[in-house]
Scaffold this motif. Structure first.
Motif, short mmCIF file in Angstrom:
data_model
loop_
_atom_site.label_atom_id
_atom_site.label_comp_id
_atom_site.label_asym_id
_atom_site.label_seq_id
_atom_site.Cartn_x
_atom_site.Cartn_y
_atom_site.Cartn_z
N UNK A 143 0.83 -1.21 0.00
CA UNK A 143 0.00 0.00 0.00
C UNK A 143 0.86 1.25 0.00
N UNK A 144 1.91 1.24 0.80
CA UNK A 144 2.80 2.40 0.87
C UNK A 144 3.48 2.65 -0.47
N UNK A 145 3.98 1.59 -1.09
CA UNK A 145 4.67 1.74 -2.37
C UNK A 145 3.73 2.25 -3.46
N UNK A 146 2.55 1.63 -3.55
CA UNK A 146 1.61 2.01 -4.60
C UNK A 146 1.04 3.40 -4.35
N UNK A 147 0.80 3.75 -3.10
CA UNK A 147 0.26 5.07 -2.76
C UNK A 147 1.26 6.17 -3.05
N UNK A 148 2.53 5.82 -3.14
CA UNK A 148 3.55 6.81 -3.43
C UNK A 148 3.56 7.28 -4.88
N UNK A 149 2.81 6.62 -5.72
CA UNK A 149 2.73 7.02 -7.13
C UNK A 149 1.77 8.20 -7.25
N UNK A 150 2.25 9.28 -7.84
CA UNK A 150 1.43 10.46 -8.03
C UNK A 150 0.20 10.10 -8.86
N UNK A 151 -0.98 10.46 -8.37
CA UNK A 151 -2.23 10.16 -9.07
C UNK A 151 -3.01 9.03 -8.45
N UNK A 152 -2.37 8.26 -7.55
CA UNK A 152 -3.09 7.18 -6.87
C UNK A 152 -3.97 7.79 -5.79
N UNK A 153 -5.24 7.40 -5.78
CA UNK A 153 -6.21 7.92 -4.82
C UNK A 153 -6.27 7.02 -3.60
N UNK A 154 -6.48 5.73 -3.80
CA UNK A 154 -6.53 4.78 -2.68
C UNK A 154 -5.93 3.44 -3.10
N UNK A 155 -5.40 2.74 -2.10
CA UNK A 155 -4.90 1.38 -2.30
C UNK A 155 -5.37 0.55 -1.13
N UNK A 156 -5.93 -0.62 -1.42
CA UNK A 156 -6.31 -1.58 -0.40
C UNK A 156 -5.70 -2.92 -0.77
N UNK A 157 -4.69 -3.30 0.00
CA UNK A 157 -4.01 -4.57 -0.26
C UNK A 157 -4.50 -5.61 0.75
N UNK A 158 -4.59 -6.85 0.31
CA UNK A 158 -5.10 -7.93 1.15
C UNK A 158 -4.18 -9.13 1.04
N UNK A 159 -3.55 -9.50 2.16
CA UNK A 159 -2.62 -10.63 2.17
C UNK A 159 -3.34 -11.96 1.96
N UNK A 160 -4.57 -12.05 2.41
CA UNK A 160 -5.31 -13.30 2.28
C UNK A 160 -5.58 -13.65 0.82
N UNK A 161 -6.01 -12.66 0.05
CA UNK A 161 -6.30 -12.90 -1.37
C UNK A 161 -5.09 -12.57 -2.26
N UNK A 162 -4.08 -11.98 -1.65
CA UNK A 162 -2.86 -11.57 -2.35
C UNK A 162 -3.18 -10.67 -3.54
N UNK A 163 -4.02 -9.68 -3.26
CA UNK A 163 -4.41 -8.70 -4.27
C UNK A 163 -4.31 -7.29 -3.71
N UNK A 164 -4.28 -6.34 -4.62
CA UNK A 164 -4.32 -4.92 -4.25
C UNK A 164 -5.33 -4.24 -5.17
N UNK A 165 -6.28 -3.57 -4.57
CA UNK A 165 -7.29 -2.81 -5.30
C UNK A 165 -6.84 -1.35 -5.30
N UNK A 166 -6.71 -0.78 -6.48
CA UNK A 166 -6.16 0.57 -6.60
C UNK A 166 -7.11 1.45 -7.40
N UNK A 167 -7.36 2.65 -6.88
CA UNK A 167 -8.11 3.67 -7.61
C UNK A 167 -7.12 4.78 -7.91
N UNK A 168 -7.06 5.17 -9.20
CA UNK A 168 -6.10 6.19 -9.59
C UNK A 168 -6.64 7.06 -10.71
N UNK A 169 -6.05 8.23 -10.85
CA UNK A 169 -6.39 9.17 -11.91
C UNK A 169 -5.55 8.81 -13.13
#
Length: 97
Positions: A42-68
């Motif tokens: 989440x920290x790495x992906x959120x550091x990208x300019x334009x990323x609005x939100x990141x929700x990472x889940x270790x159980x499903x091993x996925x990251x949901x990202x909303x970005x411009x």
């Protein structure tokens, strides 16, 4: 009169600003194996300019990202995660974004 209206509509369309849209994408992040992994992703992906939100889940091993998409790309976001040690691959879109 129809021609005049059509021309005005075309001019209005051409003069209208092009707006970017927020995109929602899901990444597969198979390297997330512990409770602290999602925070790093989440920290790495959120550091990208334009990323609005990141929700990472270790159980499903996925990251949901909303970005411009006018500012960032899915490739930029995946690269940020990979650079932090967690390879991220864009999952196929089922048309739900």
């Amino acid at each position: 009169m129809k021609l005049h209206t059509s021309v005005l509509a075309l001019i209005g369309f051409m003069a209208a600003p092009v707006f970017a849209a927020e995109q929602t994408v899901t990444f597969s992040v198979p390297g997330m194996t512990c409770a602290s992994c999602p925070f790093i992703v989440e920290s790495a992906m959120s550091g990208v300019n334009g990323v609005v939100t990141v929700t990472a889940d270790a159980e499903t091993r996925t990251a949901l990202v909303i970005f411009d998409d006018a500012i960032a790309s899915a490739e930029d976001i995946a690269f940020a995660s990979t650079s932090a040690g967690y390879e991220a691959e864009l999952m196929s879109d089922d048309g739900n974004s």
